[in-house]
Design a protein around this motif. Sequence first.
Motif, PDB file in Angstrom:
ATOM      1  N   PHE A 265     -31.614  -7.613  30.142  1.00 33.97           N
ATOM      2  CA  PHE A 265     -32.100  -7.897  28.818  1.00 33.97           C
ATOM      3  C   PHE A 265     -31.319  -7.416  27.721  1.00 33.97           C
ATOM      4  N   THR A 266     -30.599  -6.200  27.804  1.00 32.73           N
ATOM      5  CA  THR A 266     -29.625  -5.961  26.861  1.00 32.73           C
ATOM      6  C   THR A 266     -28.536  -7.037  26.616  1.00 32.73           C
ATOM      7  N   ILE A 267     -28.023  -7.496  27.654  1.00 32.12           N
ATOM      8  CA  ILE A 267     -26.954  -8.494  27.683  1.00 32.12           C
ATOM      9  C   ILE A 267     -27.488  -9.675  26.822  1.00 32.12           C
ATOM     10  N   PHE A 268     -28.760  -9.935  27.466  1.00 33.98           N
ATOM     11  CA  PHE A 268     -29.398 -11.197  26.909  1.00 33.98           C
ATOM     12  C   PHE A 268     -29.614 -11.131  25.453  1.00 33.98           C
ATOM     13  N   THR A 269     -30.218  -9.908  25.046  1.00 36.17           N
ATOM     14  CA  THR A 269     -30.603  -9.660  23.531  1.00 36.17           C
ATOM     15  C   THR A 269     -29.154  -9.982  22.800  1.00 36.17           C
ATOM     16  N   ASP A 270     -27.989  -9.209  23.264  1.00 32.87           N
ATOM     17  CA  ASP A 270     -26.777  -9.116  22.259  1.00 32.87           C
ATOM     18  C   ASP A 270     -26.279 -10.670  22.224  1.00 32.87           C
ATOM     19  N   ASP A 271     -26.565 -11.512  23.205  1.00 28.71           N
ATOM     20  CA  ASP A 271     -26.026 -12.840  23.227  1.00 28.71           C
ATOM     21  C   ASP A 271     -27.107 -13.671  22.363  1.00 28.71           C
ATOM     22  N   ALA A 272     -28.397 -13.736  22.891  1.00 26.70           N
ATOM     23  CA  ALA A 272     -29.148 -14.606  22.316  1.00 26.70           C
ATOM     24  C   ALA A 272     -29.768 -14.619  20.873  1.00 26.70           C
ATOM     25  N   ALA A 281     -26.253  -7.916  17.417  1.00 22.24           N
ATOM     26  CA  ALA A 281     -27.702  -8.215  17.892  1.00 22.24           C
ATOM     27  C   ALA A 281     -28.835  -7.976  16.914  1.00 22.24           C
ATOM     28  N   ASP A 282     -29.654  -8.508  16.498  1.00 21.24           N
ATOM     29  CA  ASP A 282     -30.840  -8.421  15.558  1.00 21.24           C
ATOM     30  C   ASP A 282     -31.304  -7.328  16.139  1.00 21.24           C
ATOM     31  N   SER A 283     -31.380  -6.158  14.976  1.00 25.60           N
ATOM     32  CA  SER A 283     -31.823  -4.890  15.066  1.00 25.60           C
ATOM     33  C   SER A 283     -33.530  -4.843  15.670  1.00 25.60           C
ATOM     34  N   ASN A 284     -34.397  -5.769  14.919  1.00 25.33           N
ATOM     35  CA  ASN A 284     -35.563  -6.069  15.567  1.00 25.33           C
ATOM     36  C   ASN A 284     -35.728  -6.378  16.776  1.00 25.33           C
ATOM     37  N   PHE A 285     -35.045  -6.973  17.372  1.00 23.57           N
ATOM     38  CA  PHE A 285     -35.137  -7.376  18.811  1.00 23.57           C
ATOM     39  C   PHE A 285     -34.592  -6.468  19.631  1.00 23.57           C
ATOM     40  N   LEU A 286     -33.706  -5.664  19.430  1.00 25.96           N
ATOM     41  CA  LEU A 286     -33.013  -4.437  19.978  1.00 25.96           C
ATOM     42  C   LEU A 286     -34.321  -3.463  20.182  1.00 25.96           C
TER      43      LEU A 286
END
Length: 738
Positions: A265-272, A281-286
């Motif tokens: 999910f970290t890789i997914f968040t950084d990419d998507a 990556a969006d700070s809210n999603f992180l």
Amino acid sequence: MQKRVQSLNITSSKAWVRFRDEWRWAADFSRKIADFFLYLDKVYAQANHKHTTYNMIMIFFRESVLNKLRLKDDILPRALSEIEKLRNGQNADTDGIETYIQMLSKVSIESKDFYENMFEKSFLEKSKEFWLSESKQINSLSIGNYLDLVQKRLDEESSRCSQIMQPPTVLKAEQTLVVAMVQHHVQKIFEGENGLRWMFREGRTQEVRRLYRILSTQTDALDPLLNEFKKFILQQGEEVCKEKEGKVMSNEPFVEQFVTLKKRFTIFTDDAFMSIESGKADSNFLRALQDTLRKCLNQKPNAAKILAIYLDAKLIKASQQSETLDETLEKQVKDCLDIFELLEEKDIFEAHYKAGLGKRILQKRKQMGSLEQLVIDQLRTICGQQFTNMLEGMQQDMEKCDERAQEFKISLDEKRLKEKQQAKKGSQQSLLPEFEIFPVVLTSTYWPKQTPSRTTITLEMQSLSKLFEEFYQTKFRGRQLRWQHNLGISEIKFNTSKKIYDLDVTTFQMLVLLLYNNSDQISYADILAQTHIEPDDLAIVMETLISPKVKILLHVNYSQPYSNQSQNASQNKMQQSTSQSLLPSTSQSTTDLQSKGSTTSLSDSANESIIAISLSQESSSFEQTDIFSFNTNFTYSSKHLNLGHALLQREMDLDENEAGLPQKTDDDRQYLIDAIIVRTMKLKQKMDISELTKEVQRLLIQRFSPTARLISQRVDSLTEREYLERDKNDRHTFKYLP
């Protein structure tokens, strides 16, 4: 200008062309007049808060000329029609549209509603109708292809509007498109076949990224996407946490699966969810990812203990390797520490990790490796210096161990040499034992608390122990040492008719085995009487020695007459090569500083075989009349056997309360909460119980999350001890008592 207005006679068919001519004339006329009255505008109009000449002409043009042009009936529909042609890719009069919007912007002085009524409202309504019609293609396209269409349309609309419209109108146009084409169909986009949830499961970062960028153009439009992302993480996290529930606590699959989930999910968040502005990556999603994973992890029963046991297993494996550390193992340890950051009950992890560290150090009797040091450094970074003080103290004890043991050995060798010289002269008959002891002094404030052991060691061990105490007092005056034989490790030689074995055993196991140098069979009652080992401890020792995996001793289930000094003693003998028992307790001034130590001579031979003996949770029950005989037919494939591993592991286990919380950790929590409450109340003097609870939870969040009920209980306890008192007028308010 009044005469020109009176002469205007425009038909509906010519309105689209004529309004541009009139606007160009008015714009040119207003500039010339404004230049002529420039001084008047700057001095008189500005000082008296009057309209400038240019503004007065624009107002007059709006109220006179534009009323005759019938904007809403004749020109506005044509402008909207031309815009629709542009959206459909047809040729359109872009100059007419741009002139119309520019004119409305200029004449909307003291009347902002004029621009909205004559263009913006109608434009947005028509846009909504157009995009709703366009969004019907979702029924014939896959979600991914539909998002491609939306992105294409959004880019075109943004580019087109930016060239001819005001920035606020551009944003509203983009919002209208997103609402009509995405938010209007959000349920289908999220839940439909090949929808958002399917994209999450399959890791379709491109499609999710496209949806994120479409929604990110609007304020608060990302909230539904963020909530859906959190739901999916929570679902996946709960599946991982529940999958192995009910099995062994040291469940490696759980930790490894959770690490995999976090990485995924970290890789997914950084990419998507990469922000276009920051490129990160969006700070809210992180933040949502971290918070949701934290919630999942801390819902797992005994998560802190499981993580500590997993890390202990990896560090044990690392200590068994050569100097070249396996990169995979190092990576696994770092991943485990990443998960540690999510734990709320860090104090429980600390207790189990410290117990595991003690086991590893005492078994190997050497300083920490590079990976162990890496763990402590990382823990210090995450939790602060206070968190690792005791761990670093354990390390310091081991660093001093070798130097002190070497000094004692030199002192002992000098005494032996002196005794031998005196023995040759006939002045002394008793000599010091030839075997060695290697004491390790452990500061009790650093190490897990141990109950002092009670046993009777051999006379030879007693003499060497006394010599070490004398040697230690010359180094540290005023300290008292207390031996912890239950943590000792010894190496003894086991002679059979066929083979000689080297056994690594605990001190208790050694004391029992040495009894069989004088007898083939001994009753349980006599073993207890001669060794003075606590009955519960002795039962566990006997369990390891009669284990089917070892069978050095045989358990005879019936009583028979036997002689403690058997006439036919076995030729198999236990020879004490290196004995060990753990050390001592130190007391300085009024401070009771307990230290434990050990004597050991462990071999790191590759041929050593560690016997994995499973010990029952409850002590085995033996009768006083049970007989244990020596196994004269003992054989084993390996020459070097480690029988003490399981016992030492058990000795260092933590005592837990009914809730599964280490007892010392439970006590420490109460003391810590009391200290925080007193310190806070001393500063504030008077606080409401709800405010005090929030403050205590905030200050303790780095170690654990105390419940409101526990804090309330500690407040009541402090009130009884007269640290606090209730306010007479408000029972929910407390005061500090100096």
